[in-house]
Design a protein around this motif. Structure first.
Motif, PDB file in Angstrom:
ATOM      1  N   ASP A   7       0.846  -1.195   0.000  1.00 35.08           N
ATOM      2  CA  ASP A   7       0.000   0.000   0.000  1.00 35.08           C
ATOM      3  C   ASP A   7       0.878   1.240   0.000  1.00 35.08           C
ATOM      4  O   ASP A   7       1.819   1.347   0.786  1.00 35.08           O
ATOM      5  CB  ASP A   7      -0.921   0.041   1.208  1.00 35.08           C
ATOM      6  CG  ASP A   7      -1.858   1.239   1.135  1.00 35.08           C
ATOM      7  OD1 ASP A   7      -2.922   1.113   0.493  1.00 35.08           O
ATOM      8  OD2 ASP A   7      -1.512   2.311   1.684  1.00 35.08           O
ATOM      9  N   SER A   9      -0.895   4.415  -0.470  1.00 37.17           N
ATOM     10  CA  SER A   9      -1.957   5.418  -0.579  1.00 37.17           C
ATOM     11  C   SER A   9      -1.836   6.556   0.423  1.00 37.17           C
ATOM     12  O   SER A   9      -2.561   7.541   0.331  1.00 37.17           O
ATOM     13  CB  SER A   9      -3.326   4.747  -0.415  1.00 37.17           C
ATOM     14  OG  SER A   9      -3.452   4.210   0.890  1.00 37.17           O
ATOM     15  N   GLY A  62      -3.604  -1.827  -2.075  1.00 42.75           N
ATOM     16  CA  GLY A  62      -4.612  -0.820  -1.739  1.00 42.75           C
ATOM     17  C   GLY A  62      -4.905   0.039  -2.951  1.00 42.75           C
ATOM     18  O   GLY A  62      -4.019   0.742  -3.458  1.00 42.75           O
ATOM     19  N   ARG A  63      -6.137  -0.014  -3.428  1.00 45.43           N
ATOM     20  CA  ARG A  63      -6.478   0.657  -4.688  1.00 45.43           C
ATOM     21  C   ARG A  63      -6.961   2.092  -4.482  1.00 45.43           C
ATOM     22  O   ARG A  63      -7.216   2.817  -5.437  1.00 45.43           O
ATOM     23  CB  ARG A  63      -7.554  -0.130  -5.426  1.00 45.43           C
ATOM     24  CG  ARG A  63      -8.912  -0.167  -4.725  1.00 45.43           C
ATOM     25  CD  ARG A  63      -9.969  -0.747  -5.634  1.00 45.43           C
ATOM     26  NE  ARG A  63     -11.291  -0.729  -5.041  1.00 45.43           N
ATOM     27  CZ  ARG A  63     -12.417  -0.806  -5.740  1.00 45.43           C
ATOM     28  NH1 ARG A  63     -12.366  -0.893  -7.059  1.00 45.43           N
ATOM     29  NH2 ARG A  63     -13.586  -0.798  -5.136  1.00 45.43           N
ATOM     30  N   ASP A  97     -10.025  -2.018  -1.173  1.00 47.76           N
ATOM     31  CA  ASP A  97     -10.299  -0.645  -0.754  1.00 47.76           C
ATOM     32  C   ASP A  97      -9.417  -0.286   0.441  1.00 47.76           C
ATOM     33  O   ASP A  97      -9.355  -1.034   1.427  1.00 47.76           O
ATOM     34  CB  ASP A  97     -11.765  -0.474  -0.365  1.00 47.76           C
ATOM     35  CG  ASP A  97     -12.716  -0.755  -1.514  1.00 47.76           C
ATOM     36  OD1 ASP A  97     -12.287  -0.635  -2.672  1.00 47.76           O
ATOM     37  OD2 ASP A  97     -13.882  -1.098  -1.247  1.00 47.76           O
ATOM     38  N   THR A  98      -8.740   0.849   0.370  1.00 48.47           N
ATOM     39  CA  THR A  98      -7.851   1.239   1.467  1.00 48.47           C
ATOM     40  C   THR A  98      -8.604   1.457   2.773  1.00 48.47           C
ATOM     41  O   THR A  98      -8.075   1.158   3.853  1.00 48.47           O
ATOM     42  CB  THR A  98      -7.088   2.526   1.109  1.00 48.47           C
ATOM     43  OG1 THR A  98      -8.011   3.520   0.645  1.00 48.47           O
ATOM     44  CG2 THR A  98      -6.063   2.265   0.028  1.00 48.47           C
ATOM     45  N   TYR A 127     -11.613  11.179   3.566  1.00 57.04           N
ATOM     46  CA  TYR A 127     -12.330  10.057   2.971  1.00 57.04           C
ATOM     47  C   TYR A 127     -12.893   9.226   4.115  1.00 57.04           C
ATOM     48  O   TYR A 127     -12.226   9.014   5.130  1.00 57.04           O
ATOM     49  CB  TYR A 127     -11.396   9.166   2.152  1.00 57.04           C
ATOM     50  CG  TYR A 127     -10.723   9.832   0.986  1.00 57.04           C
ATOM     51  CD1 TYR A 127     -11.470  10.286  -0.104  1.00 57.04           C
ATOM     52  CD2 TYR A 127      -9.341   9.982   0.946  1.00 57.04           C
ATOM     53  CE1 TYR A 127     -10.847  10.884  -1.186  1.00 57.04           C
ATOM     54  CE2 TYR A 127      -8.705  10.572  -0.137  1.00 57.04           C
ATOM     55  CZ  TYR A 127      -9.464  11.022  -1.194  1.00 57.04           C
ATOM     56  OH  TYR A 127      -8.849  11.612  -2.274  1.00 57.04           O
ATOM     57  N   TYR A 131     -17.841   0.188   8.165  1.00 55.55           N
ATOM     58  CA  TYR A 131     -17.703  -1.265   8.030  1.00 55.55           C
ATOM     59  C   TYR A 131     -18.078  -1.945   9.338  1.00 55.55           C
ATOM     60  O   TYR A 131     -17.763  -1.448  10.421  1.00 55.55           O
ATOM     61  CB  TYR A 131     -16.253  -1.638   7.684  1.00 55.55           C
ATOM     62  CG  TYR A 131     -15.763  -1.100   6.375  1.00 55.55           C
ATOM     63  CD1 TYR A 131     -16.019  -1.765   5.179  1.00 55.55           C
ATOM     64  CD2 TYR A 131     -15.027   0.088   6.330  1.00 55.55           C
ATOM     65  CE1 TYR A 131     -15.556  -1.264   3.975  1.00 55.55           C
ATOM     66  CE2 TYR A 131     -14.567   0.585   5.132  1.00 55.55           C
ATOM     67  CZ  TYR A 131     -14.832  -0.084   3.955  1.00 55.55           C
ATOM     68  OH  TYR A 131     -14.380   0.414   2.765  1.00 55.55           O
ATOM     69  N   PHE A 144     -18.581   5.486  -0.379  1.00 58.68           N
ATOM     70  CA  PHE A 144     -17.429   6.237   0.092  1.00 58.68           C
ATOM     71  C   PHE A 144     -17.782   7.716   0.068  1.00 58.68           C
ATOM     72  O   PHE A 144     -18.420   8.196  -0.872  1.00 58.68           O
ATOM     73  CB  PHE A 144     -16.210   5.995  -0.792  1.00 58.68           C
ATOM     74  CG  PHE A 144     -15.739   4.570  -0.785  1.00 58.68           C
ATOM     75  CD1 PHE A 144     -14.836   4.131   0.163  1.00 58.68           C
ATOM     76  CD2 PHE A 144     -16.203   3.673  -1.730  1.00 58.68           C
ATOM     77  CE1 PHE A 144     -14.408   2.817   0.183  1.00 58.68           C
ATOM     78  CE2 PHE A 144     -15.779   2.358  -1.733  1.00 58.68           C
ATOM     79  CZ  PHE A 144     -14.874   1.931  -0.769  1.00 58.68           C
ATOM     80  N   LEU A 210      -8.977   3.476  -7.397  1.00 56.46           N
ATOM     81  CA  LEU A 210     -10.318   3.915  -7.028  1.00 56.46           C
ATOM     82  C   LEU A 210     -10.234   5.385  -6.641  1.00 56.46           C
ATOM     83  O   LEU A 210      -9.576   5.736  -5.656  1.00 56.46           O
ATOM     84  CB  LEU A 210     -10.860   3.109  -5.853  1.00 56.46           C
ATOM     85  CG  LEU A 210     -12.168   3.629  -5.230  1.00 56.46           C
ATOM     86  CD1 LEU A 210     -13.315   3.533  -6.235  1.00 56.46           C
ATOM     87  CD2 LEU A 210     -12.505   2.865  -3.953  1.00 56.46           C
ATOM     88  N   VAL A 212     -12.319   8.707  -5.438  1.00 57.64           N
ATOM     89  CA  VAL A 212     -13.582   9.166  -4.855  1.00 57.64           C
ATOM     90  C   VAL A 212     -13.786  10.639  -5.148  1.00 57.64           C
ATOM     91  O   VAL A 212     -14.901  11.094  -5.372  1.00 57.64           O
ATOM     92  CB  VAL A 212     -13.606   8.905  -3.334  1.00 57.64           C
ATOM     93  CG1 VAL A 212     -14.859   9.481  -2.692  1.00 57.64           C
ATOM     94  CG2 VAL A 212     -13.514   7.411  -3.062  1.00 57.64           C
TER      95      VAL A 212
END
Length: 230
Positions: A7, A9, A62-63, A97-98, A127, A131, A144, A210, A212
């Motif tokens: 990751d 990100s 992590g996208r 998803d991060t 962001y 969950y 998101f 991804l 947002v």
């Protein structure tokens, strides 16, 4: 299971390799330095684990959402490694998803199972996503948000997890429980088996970011207006 997870990100670079039941990890400075250190770090960890790219079951990454440059770095490196493996036949990639990885990192740290995952989005925004962890793993709404820290809604009893509290302080859900957490590569490794069992492994071409937030730059007038508020 043999996995490579990474990751980039956030300002934190996290890489991990799993060979059967053993895990090798690296944590260091990310941001602008991630592209310089990432591939040498991957090679070093694979060598420590006595693994080749061809022996991996999947490359997990992590996208996003997160740093635009960081997320693109992860996608491009994973895609290149995956395409180049097995004589061009490729290795599966698993975009994660991060914010889900943040929730998993928080669960590992403190056992929380209801998490509002929040990452600093800069531009005075965060962001966020919700969950819950249950018998079948994590379940999220799939929505998101990118918003001001004051606008993040936290249900009673839920935990706020991420790196945004260090930036925004009491502006972010001041009455909620907070846990420092990041989309760590180790969290990606823990998430991977269940996600792969659901058939979410994809070809290398699917190593895509991804986003947002659509707008990442301000006009001259917007920057001037922002300065007047300070």
């Amino acid at each position: 299971m043999n996995l490579l997870a990474l990751d980039t990100s956030t300002a934190h670079l996290s890489v991990a390799v799993q060979h059967a039941s053993r895990v090798w990890t690296y944590s260091g400075a990310g941001g602008a330095q991630a592209s310089t250190h990432l591939i040498p770090t991957v090679r070093s960890l694979l060598a420590q684990a006595d693994l080749s790219l061809d022996a991996l079951d999947a490359l997990v990454f992590g996208r996003g959402p997160g740093s635009f440059t960081g997320v693109r770095t992860a996608c491009s490196v994973v895609q290149g490694l995956a395409f180049g493996a097995r004589g061009g036949l490729g290795v599966a990639v698993l975009p994660v998803d991060t914010l889900l990885a943040v929730a998993e990192d928080a669960r590992e740290r403190c056992g929380c199972t209801q998490v509002v995952a929040v990452l600093d989005a800069r531009m005075d925004e965060v962001y966020s996503a919700r969950y819950e962890f249950g018998e079948h793993g994590w379940h999220g709404s799939g929505d998101f948000a990118v918003c001001a820290p004051e606008a993040v809604q936290v249900p009673e009893g839920w935990t706020v997890a991420g790196n945004a509290l260090n930036v925004y302080g009491q502006r972010l859900a001041p009455h909620a429980r907070h846990v420092d957490a990041l989309p760590q590569a180790q969290a990606l490794l823990r998430l991977a088996p269940r996600l792969l069992a659901r058939g979410l492994g994809q070809p290398a071409s699917a190593a895509l970011p991804l986003y947002v937030r659509d707008k990442v730059a301000q006009t001259t007038a917007e920057r001037a207006a922002q300065r007047e508020k300070i």
